[in-house]
Structures are given as C-alpha cells and as structure tokens.
Design an enzyme around this catalytic site. Structure first.
Site, PDB file in Angstrom:
ATOM      1  N   ASP A 110       0.088  15.145  47.876  1.00 46.02           N
ATOM      2  CA  ASP A 110      -0.336  14.234  48.933  1.00 46.02           C
ATOM      3  C   ASP A 110      -1.862  14.204  48.881  1.00 46.02           C
ATOM      4  O   ASP A 110      -2.505  15.178  49.268  1.00 46.02           O
ATOM      5  CB  ASP A 110       0.156  14.731  50.299  1.00 46.02           C
ATOM      6  CG  ASP A 110      -0.175  13.751  51.420  1.00 46.02           C
ATOM      7  OD1 ASP A 110      -0.749  12.677  51.134  1.00 46.02           O
ATOM      8  OD2 ASP A 110       0.128  14.059  52.583  1.00 46.02           O
ATOM      9  N   THR A 116       1.951  10.720  47.402  1.00 46.32           N
ATOM     10  CA  THR A 116       2.286  10.116  48.695  1.00 46.32           C
ATOM     11  C   THR A 116       1.027   9.712  49.462  1.00 46.32           C
ATOM     12  O   THR A 116       0.775  10.229  50.549  1.00 46.32           O
ATOM     13  CB  THR A 116       3.103  11.108  49.553  1.00 46.32           C
ATOM     14  OG1 THR A 116       2.311  12.307  49.740  1.00 46.32           O
ATOM     15  CG2 THR A 116       4.422  11.471  48.897  1.00 46.32           C
ATOM     16  N   SER A 161       2.299   4.837  54.644  1.00 47.18           N
ATOM     17  CA  SER A 161       2.088   3.957  55.799  1.00 47.18           C
ATOM     18  C   SER A 161       1.081   2.894  55.410  1.00 47.18           C
ATOM     19  O   SER A 161       0.245   3.117  54.534  1.00 47.18           O
ATOM     20  CB  SER A 161       1.569   4.747  57.007  1.00 47.18           C
ATOM     21  OG  SER A 161       0.286   5.273  56.714  1.00 47.18           O
ATOM     22  N   ALA A 177       2.153   7.765  69.574  1.00 46.13           N
ATOM     23  CA  ALA A 177       1.484   9.046  69.787  1.00 46.13           C
ATOM     24  C   ALA A 177       0.804   9.449  68.488  1.00 46.13           C
ATOM     25  O   ALA A 177       1.146   8.932  67.416  1.00 46.13           O
ATOM     26  CB  ALA A 177       2.487  10.121  70.189  1.00 46.13           C
ATOM     27  N   GLY A 181       2.481  14.016  57.633  1.00 43.91           N
ATOM     28  CA  GLY A 181       2.348  13.783  56.194  1.00 43.91           C
ATOM     29  C   GLY A 181       2.852  14.967  55.383  1.00 43.91           C
ATOM     30  O   GLY A 181       3.466  14.805  54.329  1.00 43.91           O
ATOM     31  N   ASP A 182       2.600  16.172  55.901  1.00 42.15           N
ATOM     32  CA  ASP A 182       3.023  17.395  55.221  1.00 42.15           C
ATOM     33  C   ASP A 182       4.542  17.507  55.222  1.00 42.15           C
ATOM     34  O   ASP A 182       5.162  17.874  54.222  1.00 42.15           O
ATOM     35  CB  ASP A 182       2.408  18.621  55.910  1.00 42.15           C
ATOM     36  CG  ASP A 182       0.892  18.500  56.048  1.00 42.15           C
ATOM     37  OD1 ASP A 182       0.258  18.000  55.102  1.00 42.15           O
ATOM     38  OD2 ASP A 182       0.341  18.885  57.096  1.00 42.15           O
TER      39      ASP A 182
END
Length: 312
Positions: free
Chosen positions: A113, A148, A187, A228, A234-235
């Site tokens: 990532d 990612t 995203s 929120a 992400g992790d």
C-alpha cells in the site's frame, strides 16, 4: 487452509486501537495465515488523537531483526505486506529485504500500500516527506505484485491526473507496466453511477499466459460512503485483499467483492457503535471511532457480499 501460508508484515504498531499491524494481523490470522510482524513504530495510539507517544524503528534496526530471522533460517515467506512509512532509508531497506526473500521463494507475493497522501475536497496533499515518491515509484512499485493506491497516490506514481474512468484504466495500465500484476485504486473522486453517496474503487488484474499473451480483468465497485473519518481502513483493506486474492487467485472480482463487503460490515458496525458511545448529536472522537475489529470476526471470516463488482 492448504500448507501454512506465512506473511511478513512490516507496519506500525499501536498499543491502543487498530492501525498498521494491529489492523492487519487479526484479519489475516482469522483467515488462516501465519503472520510475522515487524513493528516499524510503536506508538501509544494513532497520530489522529490529541496526544501520542512512542518509538520509531530505524532501517538498521529493521535490518538487524531480519538478520536474526536469516541466521535461524526462518526467512522463507509467501507474502510481504507493507503500508505507511515515513523514512526513505527504511523504505529502501524494505525493498532489499523483499528482493532477498524473492530469491528464497520465487513465488513470493509482495502486497504494497504506497501510502503517500490523499485528497480533501478535491485537493491532493502528501502526508509523508516528498522524497518518498521517487523511492516508491522507482524502487518499491517495480518489486511489488499487488498495489493498493488511492486515486491521488496512483496519480503521483504515474505523473498523470485522473478525471474519468478511462483515465483511471489507463493509469492502472501504466502501473502494470511498472511491475505489479494486480492494481486496486481503493478510492477515487470519480462520479459513481449509483450517485454521490457512493465511492468508486477500481481493480485491474493482468496475467501473462505461457504463450506470452496478456489478459486483463478490470472491475469497478461502488460502496456506500460512510460519514466519518476512520483510521486503519487502508491497512485492513490491503490485508483482506491479500487474503482473498490468495483464496481466489484468478478472480479479482470475487476477491474485491469479499474485501469491500467485509470492509463495509466493519465500518457500519464501527459507526453505529461510535455514535451510540458519543450520544445523540455529538461527534464521535478518535477513541470511539477505532475499528470494531474483534466484534467483526464473523464478517471478516465469511463476509456476506453486499457490494457487487461490475466487470468493465
């Protein structure tokens, strides 16, 4: 699960809460993986809280830990997983370790990532030092198998802006050309067909067959926006994507549906619980918004598919 599958996860550790290794380890273990963690930092909690204290592991210390594994001949891994890093020399050391592990096991899959920044109100900004970009672009991504990035990170890595879905697909092709055979843009600010309350994620899997021909599978997912700011998502995403691509190696669609659906289950449970804790009309704080990981064990193990992917 077939013979044990071992993951080396080099990420942050927090005493309280769920980011980095704390967000990745539990889901991977629940899904049947052996997880060996190197804690790149050890903090009291994530840095979104008012206060945080702790220690940072430097590249020499990372090397020393790896040497210990090597001396005992226990440096054979099936996967390496990395996330947020702030230090170029640490990142360069990670690359050295990945390259050595790939010599030990040519089938090793490196899931990266490339955490560098994000967009707020359409404006992108980096939250790691700028000098990490060339290291990710020139050293890390070329040895990665699955990446990612969010939209902003994909744009940084390729030097190309994304305005349309077509742009995004071309950017993913550029990323494939840099090395990784699986790219998921986690995203984006692309317009979702289902409307403004949905977030678009895109995936692309490029396989080269024995005869040299390439097949690319591309998918789009639309998931409901959750109102929120969560930390550690992400992790968790990268860890679950690692697990589900392992279980469905030639079906990015199913792997992404399971990953994104499980993600939604965790987020919905978290927001519901956070709002209850905060009380009517109050905004939940960082402590209340910590991911409800343990409570979501069943959803992580066997997610009901609530987000379907569209094949493009």
């Amino acid at each position: 699960m077939e013979p044990e599958c071992r993951v080396l996860s080099i990420q942050s550790h927090v005493v309280r809460g769920y980011v980095g290794n704390k967000a990745a380890t539990f889901p991977l273990q629940v899904l049947g993986f052996e997880v060996d963690t190197v804690n790149s930092v050890q903090f009291s909690n994530h840095t979104g809280y008012a206060h945080w204290k702790g220690q940072v592991l430097n590249s020499d210390e990372l090397h020393e830990l790896y040497e210990g594994l090597k001396l005992n001949k226990v440096n054979r891994y099936d996967y390496v997983l990395t996330g947020y890093t702030r230090d170029t020399s640490f990142l360069a050391m990670v690359v050295d370790i990945v390259q050595e592990l790939k010599q030990q096991n040519s089938n090793l899959v490196y899931v990266c990532d490339p955490v560098m920044g994000d967009k707020w109100n359409g404006e992108g900004s980096m939250y790691v030092p700028k000098d990490l970009l060339p290291v990710y672009r020139d050293k890390v991504v070329p040895v990665a198998d699955i990446i990612t990035p969010n939209q902003f990170e994909a744009e940084l890595l390729t030097g190309r802006k994304i305005y349309t879905e077509k742009d995004a697909l071309e950017v993913m092709d550029m990323l494939h050309a840099m090395g990784p055979e699986t790219v998921v843009i986690t995203s984006s600010d692309l317009q979702a067909p289902l409307g403004n309350d949905y977030l678009i994620a895109l995936g692309s899997h490029r396989k080269t067959k024995a005869d040299g021909t390439r097949i690319t599978q591309r998918i789009r997912m639309e998931s409901p926006k959750v109102d929120a700011v969560f930390v550690g998502t992400g992790d968790l995403f990268a860890a679950m994507l690692l697990a589900w691509t392992h279980k469905h190696p030639n079906n990015l669609k199913v792997a992404c549906e399971k990953t994104v659906s499980a993600m939604q289950h965790v987020l919905q449970r978290t927001i519901k619980s956070a709002k209850a804790q905060a009380g009517e009309g109050n905004k939940p704080n960082s402590a209340q918004l910590e991911l409800r990981m343990v409570q979501s064990k069943k959803d992580i193990e066997n997610p009901e598919i609530i987000v379907k992917a569209t094949v493009l």
